[in-house]
Design an enzyme around this catalytic site. Sequence first.
Site, short mmCIF file in Angstrom:
data_model
loop_
_atom_site.label_atom_id
_atom_site.label_comp_id
_atom_site.label_asym_id
_atom_site.label_seq_id
_atom_site.Cartn_x
_atom_site.Cartn_y
_atom_site.Cartn_z
N GLU A 181 3.08 56.08 -26.75
CA GLU A 181 3.05 54.93 -27.66
C GLU A 181 2.68 55.26 -29.10
OE1 GLU A 181 3.84 51.63 -27.10
OE2 GLU A 181 4.69 52.39 -25.24
N SER A 461 -4.37 10.47 17.34
CA SER A 461 -5.29 10.60 18.48
C SER A 461 -6.42 11.59 18.26
CB SER A 461 -4.49 11.00 19.72
OG SER A 461 -3.58 9.97 20.07
#
Length: 768
Positions: A181, A461
């Site tokens: 870089e 239920s």
Amino acid sequence: MARRKPRTLRIALASTLLVAASVGLVFLSAYLLRLDREIRERFAGARWALPAQVYAAPMEIYTGLELSPTELVHELNRLGYREDPHLAGPGSFVPSRSQIDIHVREFAFWDGPQPAQTLAVRFGGERIASIARIGDGAPVDIFRLDPMLIGSISPSHGEDRVLVRIDEVPQLLIDGLVAVEDRQFYSHFGVSPRAILRAMLANLRAGRVVQGGSTITQQLVKNFFLNNRQTWARKINEAFMALLIERHYDKDEILEAYLNEVHLGQDGSRAVHGFGLGARFYFNKPLAELEPQEIALLVGLIKGPSFYNPRRHAERALARRNLVLEVFLADGLIDEAAYRRALAQPLGVDGGRSGGAERYPAFVDLVKRQLRGQYDEADLTNEGLRIFTTLNPRVQEALERRIVEGLAEIERTRKIKPQTLQAAGVITSADGGEVLALVAGREVRFAGFNRALDAQRPIGSLVKPFVYLTALERPGEFNLYSILPDEPIELRLPHGALWAPRNYDRQLHGPQPLYRALAQSYNLPTVYTGLRVGAEQVLRTIRRAGYEGDAQALPSLFLGAIGMSPLQVAQIYGTLAAGGFQAPLSAIREVQTKDGEPLSRYPIAVRQTLPDGPVYLIGWGMQRVVSEGTGRGVYAALPGHAIVAGKTGTTDDYRDSWFAGFSADRVAVIWVGRDDNQPTGLSGASGALPIWARVMRDIGVRNFDPIPPASVELLRVDRLTGLLADGGCSDTLEIPFMAGWGPQEWAPCAYGGEQSAPLRWLREIFGD
């Protein structure tokens, strides 16, 4: 006089230019002072908003633990450990058939640090036989693997990172980053005239900004302060700020900031910043353990994280990685042999994004909600807190797999359009209320609507155990063998409508013992019982179990007309599993500062809210649900010797399919349905139950076989009459009763019955 005019004009022009230059210098100075102040303020103190890091529960390994070599290798792979015959560093292991050598990583746990160490774990079949330190052979009683980083709590702009210090960064990454870089990084003063000239020529040829020529310092400025717009104004601003940063900070500070700031990809809605998180996101391992080819890929991603995304563009990413490896070789950062080895390796990117922030989004959502009542948003997103949670990755994995596979199988066998059904599930510990696993839908990585927490669906239920529990708290009126009518009921509701409930199968079954009415989930006996004890009392029982919603005490409550999320169901069923002791469900164990200082501990808070005797009776009844009632399909998946308790739940028109239940150590709840609330055609037994049973098998639960409390006695009764039975009766059942409230008379078939006087006389002499 005419000859003096040009000189006068020149003097005036020079004066004007001098004034303009002075004014410009003043404005430039003011501008630079403002930039300088902004830079120093941002870089002073906390330079980043550090998201809270969220960790799963660590795996504890000890002698005697039921764990196979295959299972341990699977766990090591999940944590990003690598096979290495030399155990060269932390995060490596060597497997064999009966022993696994592990170089365990160091980790600062909430109760103290555990150093890195090399251990030999020996197996005896499917169990750990011994643990010893490699080197001196000293025995080790217990150790923990480092916990998985499962997510983070990021600020609203969605940045995520794992902060690293420069001395924690592999030297190859530092040298390779500079080589690729910014070769002049250690010699320039923030900008590189040579790179700027090269970029300027390229931009002039193109007639627009096509090349940056930015140094690492300029890239840091762009990432930290500016945007990605390629304009001359932004480039000039970038250059000035780079010069100012270099004036205040040394090269290592700048490089450290860059290593933590650089953008390396996207994880859903969160941006992956910095090499610390990049290592975990792409390779599921700490930065210090990266190999040359992995470092090369991360460095290569800087040029374009989206363009070179290794999960979407593997060939493109591989070519970029190999190009970076060539730079490493050319600069002497790796030798020819290391280059060839690295070049031969695949990308090695973790396919499941194990290190990413979105690994378990539904569970992390629960963690956030429980934290936000105690911490400000800024503390959670800026201060780098360490959150240790209760999530068990092995249980979570089983729940995810069974929901995803189970829904697909139901759709296939029932000829339901694919991707129509949804599901949610929760698994908790039975004794302390710790949330071990949570799934919010079939797309387990999708951080959208959290059905496990927010889907308020009628529970059907699932409410019946609480109706009967309310009745069993009145031992003078009800016991498990109380005969209940199964007859039509019509009830005029307060608003004038006529309510006429029916059984699930639309049939009448005659008088039923209470336990059988529960096991077969008959509606009419349940409504009869509920009307006897009262809706207010039933709702009070549900609230004592941990429900905090706003349901109304109406008769429809008896058949489950009460909306709950799967997490709320897990809360109330957890109280049944724990013998009436309620522990608020928690996903958090401890919160620490980023430096490891404790902030909050979350001890288990348990209090008894339901009486142990009636709860024991209802637990026995729920075992019958599974062994002979609507839940008997559980044993198609669970081994025959397993003992669990549970209850099916089905709502009107088959819109919701539920199964909730527990073993001695785990509570699990599964919901299956549709988001548009359309019928699915699935009962609790055909939808949720198979998923529940397979999950419980996978996680290896312990048998639910509680010791009867002192308030309960076990009596053998004759099934036909419900009276006391002995060896003279051929069809009997041992059933628990509240002490002193069981049947007092002998059945006719018993030796003690009225028709067996001689035998009763012998019994009195010789006993049973």
